[in-house]
Write a protein that holds these residues in place. Structure first.
Motif, PDB file in Angstrom:
ATOM      1  N   LEU A  61      17.196 -26.097  34.998  1.00 33.92           N
ATOM      2  CA  LEU A  61      15.654 -25.627  34.939  1.00 33.92           C
ATOM      3  C   LEU A  61      15.608 -24.211  34.181  1.00 33.92           C
ATOM      4  CD1 LEU A  61      14.656 -26.355  38.744  1.00 33.92           C
ATOM      5  CD2 LEU A  61      14.653 -27.928  36.812  1.00 33.92           C
ATOM      6  N   LEU A  62      16.199 -23.345  34.500  1.00 32.21           N
ATOM      7  CA  LEU A  62      16.456 -21.917  33.959  1.00 32.21           C
ATOM      8  C   LEU A  62      16.206 -22.048  32.252  1.00 32.21           C
ATOM      9  CD1 LEU A  62      18.769 -19.692  35.845  1.00 32.21           C
ATOM     10  CD2 LEU A  62      16.177 -19.650  35.800  1.00 32.21           C
ATOM     11  N   SER A  63      17.278 -23.168  31.899  1.00 29.32           N
ATOM     12  CA  SER A  63      17.191 -23.360  30.386  1.00 29.32           C
ATOM     13  C   SER A  63      15.580 -23.910  29.744  1.00 29.32           C
ATOM     14  CB  SER A  63      18.454 -24.336  30.222  1.00 29.32           C
ATOM     15  OG  SER A  63      17.957 -25.669  30.351  1.00 29.32           O
ATOM     16  N   GLN A  64      15.120 -24.320  30.744  1.00 30.80           N
ATOM     17  CA  GLN A  64      13.673 -25.065  30.196  1.00 30.80           C
ATOM     18  C   GLN A  64      12.655 -24.256  30.543  1.00 30.80           C
ATOM     19  OE1 GLN A  64      13.656 -27.863  28.222  1.00 30.80           O
ATOM     20  NE2 GLN A  64      16.066 -27.187  28.337  1.00 30.80           N
ATOM     21  N   GLY A  65      12.801 -22.980  31.063  1.00 27.38           N
ATOM     22  CA  GLY A  65      11.863 -21.992  31.294  1.00 27.38           C
ATOM     23  C   GLY A  65      11.220 -22.031  32.934  1.00 27.38           C
ATOM     24  N   TYR A  66      11.978 -22.941  33.644  1.00 30.50           N
ATOM     25  CA  TYR A  66      11.382 -22.916  35.265  1.00 30.50           C
ATOM     26  C   TYR A  66      11.469 -21.646  35.978  1.00 30.50           C
ATOM     27  CZ  TYR A  66      10.260 -27.981  34.460  1.00 30.50           C
ATOM     28  OH  TYR A  66       9.850 -29.063  34.156  1.00 30.50           O
ATOM     29  N   ALA A  67      10.822 -21.339  36.876  1.00 27.29           N
ATOM     30  CA  ALA A  67      10.914 -20.279  37.778  1.00 27.29           C
ATOM     31  C   ALA A  67      11.634 -20.924  38.946  1.00 27.29           C
ATOM     32  CB  ALA A  67       9.747 -19.637  38.185  1.00 27.29           C
ATOM     33  N   ILE A  68      12.724 -20.414  39.390  1.00 25.70           N
ATOM     34  CA  ILE A  68      13.439 -20.759  40.419  1.00 25.70           C
ATOM     35  C   ILE A  68      12.853 -20.234  41.868  1.00 25.70           C
ATOM     36  CG2 ILE A  68      15.744 -21.095  41.532  1.00 25.70           C
ATOM     37  CD1 ILE A  68      15.383 -22.452  39.049  1.00 25.70           C
ATOM     38  N   ALA A  69      12.333 -21.162  42.797  1.00 24.75           N
ATOM     39  CA  ALA A  69      11.873 -20.922  44.126  1.00 24.75           C
ATOM     40  C   ALA A  69      12.903 -21.004  45.013  1.00 24.75           C
ATOM     41  CB  ALA A  69      10.783 -21.760  44.359  1.00 24.75           C
ATOM     42  N   ARG A  70      13.903 -21.746  45.018  1.00 18.51           N
ATOM     43  CA  ARG A  70      14.948 -21.642  46.134  1.00 18.51           C
ATOM     44  C   ARG A  70      16.124 -22.298  45.278  1.00 18.51           C
ATOM     45  NH1 ARG A  70      14.766 -25.732  51.419  1.00 18.51           N
ATOM     46  NH2 ARG A  70      16.833 -25.328  51.967  1.00 18.51           N
ATOM     47  N   SER A  71      17.540 -21.973  45.714  1.00 17.52           N
ATOM     48  CA  SER A  71      18.568 -22.344  45.090  1.00 17.52           C
ATOM     49  C   SER A  71      19.840 -21.939  46.055  1.00 17.52           C
ATOM     50  CB  SER A  71      18.779 -21.773  43.786  1.00 17.52           C
ATOM     51  OG  SER A  71      20.218 -22.176  43.238  1.00 17.52           O
ATOM     52  N   ASP A  72      20.515 -23.299  46.568  1.00 10.48           N
ATOM     53  CA  ASP A  72      21.542 -22.968  47.281  1.00 10.48           C
ATOM     54  C   ASP A  72      22.597 -24.181  46.952  1.00 10.48           C
ATOM     55  OD1 ASP A  72      20.840 -25.202  48.788  1.00 10.48           O
ATOM     56  OD2 ASP A  72      19.659 -23.914  50.120  1.00 10.48           O
ATOM     57  N   ASP A  73      23.561 -24.524  47.629  1.00  6.02           N
ATOM     58  CA  ASP A  73      24.632 -25.414  47.507  1.00  6.02           C
ATOM     59  C   ASP A  73      24.330 -26.630  47.780  1.00  6.02           C
ATOM     60  OD1 ASP A  73      26.362 -23.624  46.918  1.00  6.02           O
ATOM     61  OD2 ASP A  73      27.687 -23.722  48.481  1.00  6.02           O
ATOM     62  N   ALA A  74      23.110 -26.916  48.420  1.00  8.59           N
ATOM     63  CA  ALA A  74      22.388 -28.420  48.629  1.00  8.59           C
ATOM     64  C   ALA A  74      21.050 -28.837  48.152  1.00  8.59           C
ATOM     65  CB  ALA A  74      22.260 -28.642  50.265  1.00  8.59           C
ATOM     66  N   GLN A  75      20.439 -27.464  47.557  1.00  9.51           N
ATOM     67  CA  GLN A  75      18.902 -28.029  47.346  1.00  9.51           C
ATOM     68  C   GLN A  75      18.601 -26.814  46.036  1.00  9.51           C
ATOM     69  OE1 GLN A  75      16.387 -27.713  50.526  1.00  9.51           O
ATOM     70  NE2 GLN A  75      16.575 -30.176  50.839  1.00  9.51           N
ATOM     71  N   VAL A  76      17.843 -27.278  45.188  1.00  8.13           N
ATOM     72  CA  VAL A  76      17.221 -26.442  44.281  1.00  8.13           C
ATOM     73  C   VAL A  76      15.628 -26.807  44.029  1.00  8.13           C
ATOM     74  CG1 VAL A  76      17.432 -25.662  41.742  1.00  8.13           C
ATOM     75  CG2 VAL A  76      19.640 -26.146  42.895  1.00  8.13           C
ATOM     76  N   GLU A  77      14.872 -25.689  43.795  1.00  6.41           N
ATOM     77  CA  GLU A  77      13.631 -25.999  43.591  1.00  6.41           C
ATOM     78  C   GLU A  77      13.009 -25.010  42.417  1.00  6.41           C
ATOM     79  OE1 GLU A  77       9.196 -25.566  45.770  1.00  6.41           O
ATOM     80  OE2 GLU A  77      10.981 -26.293  46.989  1.00  6.41           O
ATOM     81  N   GLY A  78      12.340 -25.438  41.703  1.00  8.84           N
ATOM     82  CA  GLY A  78      12.014 -24.697  40.391  1.00  8.84           C
ATOM     83  C   GLY A  78      10.427 -25.542  40.201  1.00  8.84           C
ATOM     84  N   ASN A  79       9.670 -24.445  39.516  1.00  9.89           N
ATOM     85  CA  ASN A  79       8.373 -24.974  38.920  1.00  9.89           C
ATOM     86  C   ASN A  79       8.062 -24.345  37.692  1.00  9.89           C
ATOM     87  OD1 ASN A  79       6.730 -22.225  39.407  1.00  9.89           O
ATOM     88  ND2 ASN A  79       7.875 -22.688  41.394  1.00  9.89           N
ATOM     89  N   LYS A  80       7.094 -24.799  36.739  1.00 10.11           N
ATOM     90  CA  LYS A  80       6.705 -24.403  35.579  1.00 10.11           C
ATOM     91  C   LYS A  80       5.246 -24.612  35.508  1.00 10.11           C
ATOM     92  CE  LYS A  80       8.172 -25.258  30.767  1.00 10.11           C
ATOM     93  NZ  LYS A  80       9.061 -25.713  29.893  1.00 10.11           N
ATOM     94  N   ASN A  81       4.513 -23.872  34.905  1.00 15.20           N
ATOM     95  CA  ASN A  81       2.950 -23.992  34.760  1.00 15.20           C
ATOM     96  C   ASN A  81       2.611 -24.248  33.197  1.00 15.20           C
ATOM     97  OD1 ASN A  81       2.537 -22.979  37.307  1.00 15.20           O
ATOM     98  ND2 ASN A  81       2.911 -20.779  36.616  1.00 15.20           N
ATOM     99  N   PHE A  82       1.533 -25.081  33.193  1.00 17.96           N
ATOM    100  CA  PHE A  82       0.953 -25.535  32.091  1.00 17.96           C
ATOM    101  C   PHE A  82      -0.552 -25.445  31.984  1.00 17.96           C
ATOM    102  CE2 PHE A  82       4.764 -28.071  33.068  1.00 17.96           C
ATOM    103  CZ  PHE A  82       5.422 -28.061  32.021  1.00 17.96           C
TER     104      PHE A  82
END
Length: 202
Positions: A61-82
């Motif tokens: 996600l970081l490589s594609q410009g997403y902002a990480i809202a949550r990250s741990d060993d079980a879940q990741v959440e990211g968002n990107k605006n257009f």
């Protein structure tokens, strides 16, 4: 007369039930299309532990410009605006879950696309007019705001295929690619046998 009124009421009640049933089927048509088939659009099995898979997802996600809202060993959440148009705004939210599957990890991903529209709310300006008090005039600043107008889950298989393809680049090397075991050390040379003793025949 009373029987006639009861009959009319029964007909009206039956019609209402039929209409409500039809409306229910129409409202549930999208839900009924959910097939729960055996496709793997939203999931893949990858090598490594869940923590390693989720870390790979975070880096994807970081490589594609997403902002990480949550990250741990079980879940990741990211968002990107257009912003495809001046008054339109879109946000893509990706949620990834990593679950153990034997010595591997099962990665689930779901993308939700939210659409917002700019809502203009003109405010009136108050001008003092002496004894008459204040008068509201139709000019002043605009209190604009974004209002969500649509939200849908992305179902494009090609979108998820590209995500998992990128994810593979950030996974650690497979266990089978570990360093080769050292070659066995050569056995020590056997000691030479002692020569037979010479006896004096004279």
């Amino acid at each position: 007369m009373r029987a006639s009124r009861l009959s009319s009421a029964a007909v009206a009640l039956t019609s209402a039930l039929i209409l409500s049933a039809c409306g229910g089927r129409a409202a549930d048509s999208t839900v009924l299309r959910e097939s729960f088939d055996s496709g793997d659009t939203f999931s893949r099995t990858v090598e490594g532990r869940p923590g390693e898979a989720c870390e790979a997802a975070r880096r994807t996600l970081l490589s594609q410009g997403y902002a990480i809202a949550r990250s741990d060993d079980a879940q990741v959440e990211g968002n990107k605006n257009f912003q495809p148009r001046e008054d339109d705004h879109e946000q893509l939210v990706l949620r990834i879950s990593c679950a153990p599957r034997g010595s591997q990890t099962l990665v689930f991903v779901s993308a939700v696309q939210d659409r917002y529209a700019l809502k203009k709310s003109p405010t009136s300006a108050s001008v003092g007019v002496g004894a008459l008090g204040s008068v509201s005039l139709p000019f002043g600043s605009n209190d604009d705001s974004l209002v969500k107008v649509a939200s849908s889950t992305v179902t494009d298989a090609e979108f998820y295929r590209r995500f998992f393809q990128r994810l593979q680049q950030y996974l650690p090397a497979a266990a089978g690619k570990s360093a080769p075991s050292p070659s066995p050390s050569p056995s020590p040379a056997a000691a030479p046998e002692p020569a037979p003793a010479v006896t004096d025949q004279g």
